[in-house]
Design an enzyme around this catalytic site. Structure first.
Site, PDB file in Angstrom:
ATOM      1  N   GLU A   1       0.822  -1.210   0.000  1.00 34.95           N
ATOM      2  CA  GLU A   1       0.000   0.000   0.000  1.00 34.95           C
ATOM      3  C   GLU A   1       0.861   1.268   0.000  1.00 34.95           C
ATOM      4  O   GLU A   1       0.731   2.141   0.849  1.00 34.95           O
ATOM      5  CB  GLU A   1      -0.970  -0.026   1.181  1.00 34.95           C
ATOM      6  CG  GLU A   1      -1.998  -1.124   1.007  1.00 34.95           C
ATOM      7  CD  GLU A   1      -2.909  -1.314   2.193  1.00 34.95           C
ATOM      8  OE1 GLU A   1      -4.101  -1.613   1.988  1.00 34.95           O
ATOM      9  OE2 GLU A   1      -2.436  -1.189   3.337  1.00 34.95           O
TER      10      GLU A   1
ATOM     11  N   GLU B   1      -4.218 -10.359   0.256  1.00 36.50           N
ATOM     12  CA  GLU B   1      -5.082 -10.253   1.439  1.00 36.50           C
ATOM     13  C   GLU B   1      -6.503 -10.572   1.012  1.00 36.50           C
ATOM     14  O   GLU B   1      -6.980 -10.073  -0.007  1.00 36.50           O
ATOM     15  CB  GLU B   1      -5.052  -8.845   2.048  1.00 36.50           C
ATOM     16  CG  GLU B   1      -3.725  -8.432   2.642  1.00 36.50           C
ATOM     17  CD  GLU B   1      -3.759  -7.031   3.244  1.00 36.50           C
ATOM     18  OE1 GLU B   1      -4.873  -6.548   3.586  1.00 36.50           O
ATOM     19  OE2 GLU B   1      -2.681  -6.427   3.382  1.00 36.50           O
TER      20      GLU B   1
END
Length: 952
Positions: free
Chosen positions: A396, A472
């Site tokens: 991220e 994820e």
């Protein structure tokens, strides 16, 4: 000291591999002198070896100072806890000064000071001489200590700043915890070795070479004195997570001998499929932060080992080291015990997303050196681990030019491992297509190769040739996650799908004297993300949650399919057969075992004939279990790896009669035994009705049952919101409708023909809306028992799902022991509970609660045929379904559960609150990811269900 600069360090030696060396070393862990200052501009005189630190505190190293009474932890997920103004940091910058005096062993000369991990910025002095500084919290740094060491007493001084420019690169979803949190060592080792050990599945041979000083020997393989850069091919057994075969290697260097364990394996991508040793690799993984409820990211070795043992015992085969390289000992354990590893760089700039990614370090050339430095230090430290199959550029961190620099260097240094990065969906710098929380439909489209195209045709074609991995998915926050089985079915159906990693391994709950376990906001942080840090498959004390038990079932490496008289056993391992397993079958009638026998299953699996089960009555189930035939390094013989179940006889509608035999059923399906005068309905002359063993007030509410004071049952639609309900928006919709504050209006109470029953007609509705439910409760006496039929008819324009549909009642607190025949032993909801099997189970009411760190709906037992709630002497109440119901029993009400924010907020009352559900809304994974799949949504529709109550 100016901390607002981009340079990652000074005075550090080149990064090198973590190795076991026979060179002398001195561990400097232990109690250090410590002083905390509120700002960074503190005099540097403490570095003087003669500085008087007698008034300072003591602090263990490694540790985090906020966990030892110096300041407080703070949790954020995305938001930076300081203004986004890179590279500047606040003046209020907690600064910890450390001092450690040590005696140099006699005859010692030279040496390196090695810091394994310091958050976030460390300046280092030895005997008053500044060695340099380092950033990159989860990465080692070495300094040349030799010129400044002296015989006898030496003084090491380290200044640690919590905030620095480097903090902008470390916005991982976790507690902010500064300090020297990994080991500190003085070592005379200087060696750096890179061993390359590949495996050719076609020939069954391995190729071994290495770079570095000295000569390499692997006695078990007959390799002796191999020179650097000279490959040798040998017969080997390959390394895999299922069969982690390692060979002990020794590299004799001029000044030292280093030892390492070599595993032969090859990772490749072919036709869009991820391969290991020539076979498709399906990752059944978890994301793992380093965390301990008392020590934070200072995780003891035994706890690391416990983590991996728990993973292996729950069929997990892979770990993503979110979002930084772990302690090197963890990777040693992954090599030894067998886990595939995606090793992730210590890089995340997530908070820049809140300002449109303006000034994001990933795309700022001034940060290039710092980002490349972090990648180099990870790769160099961890390059010899066979368990590592991918390098990850970070997490991220947006999109930018510096990612290409990191990826380019890594490919040149180590072309044997693919590169992962999820933050750029074009995959311009990655070798696998990675996503977070893609829904089931999108995952299927990707598996089929029909996902939406990229605007750039060249990048689109490149990405379509990549395997897909969910780095994820299935956010394990509170109750849940739902949808696991559906994801796994897709992963196994489409070869392009390489599986993925559930978020995440552990709840980050810090031990707290008042709250039990603390989460964001419990330390008064002005900016925090609440309990979003409580999102693990194990509780903070590492007790498996129901989610982990479900994951074990979903990840099972053996699959069972039943047909008439046979079971088909499928080997779902990727790299071994079934020879290490034993197969045991049992038959149970009404949950009581009546037969047990072993099955002879071929090593490759196949169809196996089942022995005939002994005759008998009652609902009968066959269970087949695969267990370890002998001890493995991660579990003892007898450990259950997989199981399957099938029903041999139909379910008996037990609600229809006391015995559940079904004899004497009338045309309407209700069993009616001969009626005597004691079953007639009386009232309401005395202000009450009596139906069999039940006493009702004038409004038809049951107030006494079989001699026990009770309240209810009455319709219940609400549940204490789960994290997925709250974060996914369902709770807001439910509250807007008023489902949490229903009113119950009694319209009519009538007795049946000849006074044999009672009908209570009501309207259940929230205020301020015209929505409602017409609910009729019909009570009939039957033998010693009572049969309740509940009929529900919605009125108005109901939209969206509802939390639950059932009835709730309160029983005396003494009825605290529960036995049930249904799924268990743990909780199960419509899209969870894969680990729950049909059987007869017993537990106390207290033990039926799932101890989620933030209290919420929990403890529901599914498909219950019958249940007894009893007290001292075995006296109590039996409830039976027609044919099944959902059971929840608690010592607090739903409202009490909803109000609680921490476990200690739940105070047991003097009643047992029992929910008897027809259905519940699914759980989903909407705290981060998709909501409940349509198949598991509960709608307000006409419904009817029956329950039978008997004295127990």
């Amino acid at each position: 000291m100016d901390l607002a600069h981009f340079t990652p360090g000074s005075g550090r030696l080149a990064p090198r591999a973590a190795l076991r060396s026979d060179a002398p070393s001195l561990v400097l862990d232990g109690m250090w002198r410590f002083r905390l200052s509120p700002a960074a501009d503190v005099p540097e005189d403490f570095a003087d070896p003669d500085h008087d630190d007698s008034a300072w505190d003591e602090l263990p190293v490694p540790s985090h100072w906020p966990l030892h009474g110096h300041g407080a932890p703070a949790y954020t997920n995305v938001s930076y806890p300081f203004p986004i103004d890179p590279p500047h940091v606040p003046t209020e910058n907690p600064t910890g000064d450390y001092r450690r005096a040590f005696d140099l062993p006699e005859g010692w000369s030279g040496g390196r000071l090695r810091l394994e991990g310091v958050e976030s910025y460390a300046r280092v002095w030895l005997n008053g001489h500044e060695l340099g500084f380092t950033t990159g919290s989860r990465l080692p740094a070495e300094f040349d200590a030799g010129p400044y060491l002296r015989p006898g007493r030496n003084v090491l001084a380290v200044r640690v700043h919590q905030w620095s420019a480097a903090s902008y690169l470390e916005d991982q979803d976790m507690w902010w915890l500064p300090g020297i949190f990994r080991d500190v060592t003085l070592t005379r080792s200087t060696a750096d070795v890179f061993v390359r050990a590949s495996y050719d599945a076609g020939t069954g041979r391995g190729t071994l070479s290495f770079d570095g000083p000295g000569r390499l020997s692997v006695p078990e393989l007959g390799v002796d004195g191999l020179e650097p850069g000279t490959p040798v091919t040998v017969d080997v057994e390959p390394w895999s997570a299922e069969t982690p075969r390692l060979y002990d290697a020794v590299v004799a260097c001029p000044e030292e001998t280093v030892r390492l364990r070599v595993g032969f394996r090859t990772v490749a991508i072919q036709d869009g499929v991820l391969l290991a040793n020539g076979r498709p690799l399906l990752l059944k993984g978890v994301n793992r932060h380093e965390f301990h409820p008392e020590h934070g990211r200072t995780v003891p070795y035994e706890t690391m080992r416990q983590d991996i043992l728990l993973m292996k015992r729950h069929n997990v085969n892979a770990v993503r080291t979110s979002h930084y390289p772990p302690h090197p000992a963890f990777l040693d354990l992954c090599d030894e015990l067998g886990l595939w590893v995606v090793d992730e760089c210590d890089l995340e700039t997530h908070g820049f997303g809140q300002v449109g990614w303006r000034a994001n370090p990933t795309d700022d050339p001034r940060w290039e050196e710092a980002l490349l430095d972090r990648m180099r230090r990870m790769v160099e430290r961890d390059k010899n681990h066979p368990s590592i199959i991918m390098w990850s550029l970070g997490n991220e961190a947006g999109v930018g030019r510096n990612l290409a620099v990191m990826a380019g260097w890594t490919r040149e240094r180590d072309p044997s491992r693919p590169i992962h990065y999820e933050g750029d969906w074009s995959c311009a710098n990655a070798d696998v297509y990675s996503r977070m929380y893609a829904g089931h439909a999108e995952v299927e489209a990707i598996g089929r190769g029909t996902e939406d195209p990229l605007p750039d045709p060249e990048l689109d074609a490149r990405r379509r040739a990549m395997p897909f991995m969910q780095c994820e998915y299935a956010h394990a926050m509170g109750l849940g996650p739902g949808g696991l089985a559906e994801y796994q079915e897709l992963f196994e159906r489409y070869p392009r799908l390489a599986g993925g990693f559930v978020w995440e391994w552990i709840d980050h709950g810090l031990v707290h004297p008042e709250h039990g376990y603390a989460y964001g906001g419990d330390y008064g942080e002005p900016v925090h993300d609440g309990n979003f840090v409580i999102d693990g498959l194990v509780f903070p004390d590492r007790t498996p949650s129901p989610g982990l038990l479900d994951l074990k079932k979903v990840f099972e490496p053996v699959r069972f399919a039943f047909d008439e008289g046979v079971v088909r056993v499928r080997n779902a391992y990727g790299f071994r057969d079934l020879a290490h397993l034993e197969f045991v079958a049992t038959v149970e009638a009404e949950g009581e075992q009546v037969a047990r026998f072993a099955l002879d299953v071929p090593a490759e699996g196949g169809e196996v004939k089942l022995p005939a089960a002994p005759p008998g009555e009652g609902e009968r189930w066959l269970t087949v279990r695969a267990v370890l035939a002998r001890d493995e390094p991660w579990a003892e013989a007898g450990h259950e790896v997989a199981w399957g179940q099938t029903r041999l006889s139909p379910a008996v509608p037990a609600a229809l009669s006391r015995a559940g035999a079904g004899e004497g059923a009338a045309a309407d399906g209700v069993v009616r035994e001969p009626t005597t005068g004691e079953f007639t309905v009386r009232g309401p002359a005395a202000g009450e009705y009596i139906v069999g063993g039940g006493r009702f007030d004038a409004r038809g509410r049951l107030v006494r049952l079989f001699g026990f004071d009770v309240d209810g049952p009455r319709l219940e639609l609400w549940r204490a919101p789960t994290d997925n309900d709250r974060y996914g928006g369902l709770v807001a919709a439910w509250r807007a409708t008023g489902l949490h504050r229903l009113t119950h209006r009694v319209d009519e109470v009538t007795t049946g023909d000849a006074g044999t029953g009672l009908a209570v007609r009501t309207r259940v509705a929230p205020a301020a809306t015209d929505l409602g439910l017409r609910v009729t409760y019909r009570w009939d006496a039957d033998g010693d028992g009572l049969v309740l039929t509940v009929e529900v008819e919605p009125e108005g324009g109901w939209t969206g799902p509802i939390p639950r549909l059932g009835v709730v009642m309160a029983l005396p607190g003494e009825l605290g022991d529960v036995t049930w025949f249904g799924r268990g032993p743990g909780e199960a909801y419509p899209d969870t509970g894969m680990a729950a099997r049909v059987g007869r189970w017993s537990a106390s009411v207290d033990a039926m609660q799932t101890p989620y760190v933030r209290p919420q709906e929990n403890g529901h037992r599914a498909e219950v045929r019958w249940a007894t709630l009893t007290g001292p002497g075995g006296r109590g109440v039996r409830v039976s379904g027609d044919p099944v119901f959902g059971l929840t029993a608690r010592r607090w009400s739903t409202a009490d559960l909803e109000r609680a924010r921490h476990r200690p907020d739940l105070v047991p009352g003097d009643r047992v609150h029992v929910n008897l559900d027809r259905a519940q809304q699914g759980v989903g994974t909407a705290s981060c990811g998709p909501g409940t799949l349509p198949a598991y949504e509960l709608r307000a529709e006409p419904a009817a269900f029956r329950l039978r109550f008997d004295p127990a």
